[in-house]
Design an enzyme around this catalytic site. Structure first.
Site, PDB file in Angstrom:
ATOM      1  N   CYS A  54       0.875  -1.183   0.000  1.00  0.00           N
ATOM      2  CA  CYS A  54       0.000   0.000   0.000  1.00  0.00           C
ATOM      3  C   CYS A  54       0.903   1.221   0.000  1.00  0.00           C
ATOM      4  CB  CYS A  54      -0.964  -0.047   1.184  1.00  0.00           C
ATOM      5  SG  CYS A  54      -0.181  -0.307   2.787  1.00  0.00           S
ATOM      6  N   ARG A 113      -2.108  -1.137   5.443  1.00  0.00           N
ATOM      7  CA  ARG A 113      -3.282  -1.782   4.832  1.00  0.00           C
ATOM      8  C   ARG A 113      -2.907  -3.135   4.249  1.00  0.00           C
ATOM      9  NH1 ARG A 113      -5.058   2.744   0.714  1.00  0.00           N
ATOM     10  NH2 ARG A 113      -2.928   3.482   1.006  1.00  0.00           N
TER      11      ARG A 113
END
Lengths: 131, 340
Positions: free
Chosen positions: B281, B286
């Site tokens: 990410c 994430r």
């Protein structure tokens, strides 16, 4: 009206002082804020020209403040001297290495000084007019 | 006349009731779960509050970690009894491009909390990505038993389990009990490491869990990252709506969704369980969530490209030909370009 102006300026100064606490709070508890501050602090520190310009402006304001407070001695000019002292102590005692939010705190203290300078100059003008 | 009025009132009430029932029904229908609460396996990563409660009760060695950035302001207000706080800054720094710190440094951070290789840990957070980030480091270091509380503190409170206030002082440990990292294959740290991994396996799938706007170069997603784009060759693993969420992977209550539907969208981009897949990410938070969800689904060869767009962009600024950048939709040749 004049009292309202004084109260408003002092209120803004209080808000600036409280903002110093808020900067710490945000920096040490909010990831996004911390990362943004780190990034922009580095950007600012890397821009030597801008750093010197800021220092120049601060110095000019300090000199002007000292001159004004010396010219008109009253309560507000005494307070101006105190705020200048606060800014100088901050500049000397802390650095970017010890305080990651150095520029933010400096900005808040500087705003307090500028507001106080505004108050003193307003009071000086008022006295000059009354004479 | 009165009858007509009453008919109108009753009709309105019935219509309102119908709308409420329909809305609630739809909301419930949209909630699916990765975690099978009645059948949690020892190999699972995401677990329920009930499982955690039982684990802490039956295995006194278990350490519950509340993971979040900072000095634990929210942790001090309410946390799972006995849980210790871990600041995410213990395992990453800006000086290291927000990448995970060297294994020995990370191991020390866990030792400070009394965690060794054999300590069962349960990580939770109000932000699933923070929990996954810390859990990933523990997994990479080689901890035998790493779990994440599905739904975080809210799930604990929803189960009506008690919380406590204040700070819990951890009992430090001194010996991690194994060489670190114990699972080095799970991490691709820097952009240089990614280039090397790609050379080793040209079929490695580089899967971006960033939002569509980030993926297509409409936004960098971060005010502290100037440039927009993705590492060349990246494909889109639909997961995020913005740079701060994994909205497509989680339910509104923060629990992990059944990922079957999302996997179908990933398949269109060539992201399948049979391949070596490196998720990334912006700075690795994430992607850590996607890593654990796929692991729990049985994907064997998944990795975390920790450097992400932040690290790749920096590398691109220094050496554009070695670290090319793509901008636009790779499925739309007219609106796609490679910068090298």
């Amino acid at each position: 009206m004049k009292y309202f102006g004084y109260i408003l300026i002092h209120l803004l100064q209080v808000i600036s002082a409280v903002s110093i606490y808020e900067w710490y709070e945000l920096y040490y508890n909010h990831l996004g804020f911390m990362r943004n501050v780190s990034y922009y602090t580095q950007e600012l520190a890397a821009n030597r020209g801008l750093v010197w310009l800021i220092r120049g402006v601060i110095l000019a304001i300090l000199v002007l403040s000292l001159w004004l407070s010396n010219r008109k001695r009253h309560k507000e000019s005494g307070l101006l001297l105190l705020t200048i002292l606060g800014l100088v102590v901050w500049q000397v005692a802390f650095s970017l290495k010890t305080t990651p939010i150095y520029y933010l705190v400096q900005g808040s203290i500087f705003l307090i000084v500028v507001l106080q300078l505004l108050l003193v100059s307003l009071q000086s003008n008022k006295k000059a007019v009354s004479k | 006349m009165h009858t007509k009025k009453w008919m109108a009132v009753l009709g309105s009430l019935a219509l309102s009731l119908f709308m409420i029932v329909t809305f609630v029904g739809n909301a419930n229908a949209a909630t699916t779960h990765l975690v099978d609460k009645n059948n949690i396996q020892s190999t699972d990563f995401f677990v329920t509050a009930k499982w955690v409660k039982n684990q802490v009760k039956t295995d006194k060695k278990t350490i519950v970690i509340e993971a979040s950035y900072g000095n634990g302001k929210d942790y001090k207000k309410a946390h799972i009894p006995g849980a210790v706080h871990m600041d995410t800054m213990a395992i990453e720094t800006e000086a290291n491009n927000w990448n995970i710190l060297p294994a020995k440094t990370c191991a020390k951070a866990f030792l400070k909390l009394g965690v060794t290789k054999t300590t069962p840990i349960v990580v939770y957070s109000s932000d699933i990505n923070a929990a996954s980030r810390i859990a990933f480091v523990a997994y990479w270091l080689g901890l035998d038993n790493v779990k994440i509380l599905d739904g975080g503190l809210k799930a604990w409170q929803k189960a009506d389990y008690k919380t406590t206030k204040g700070n819990v002082k951890a009992t430090k440990a001194t010996d991690f009990g194994a060489a670190v990292p114990g699972r080095p294959e799970s991490l691709i740290s820097t952009s240089a490491d990614l280039v090397a991994a790609k050379k080793k396996n040209p079929d490695l799938v580089l899967a971006s869990v960033r939002s569509w706007k980030e993926f297509t170069g409409k936004t960098s997603g971060y005010s502290y990252i100037k440039d927009k784009g993705e590492p060349s060759g990246a494909v889109w693993a639909k997961s995020s709506k913005t740079s701060a969420d994994v909205a497509y992977l989680v339910n509104k209550d923060g629990t992990v969704k059944d990922p079957t539907k999302i996997y179908a969208t990933w398949k269109k981009w060539g992201i399948t369980p049979d391949k070596e897949v490196a998720f990334y990410c912006g700075t690795g938070w994430r992607a850590a969530t996607a890593f654990f969800i796929t692991k729990q689904s049985g994907w064997k060869n998944v990795k975390l490209f920790d450097g992400g767009w932040y690290d790749w962009d920096k590398a691109h600024q220094k050496n554009a030909s070695e670290y090319p950048v793509q901008v636009g939709n790779p499925h739309d040749a007219d609106n796609f370009k490679i910068k090298d």
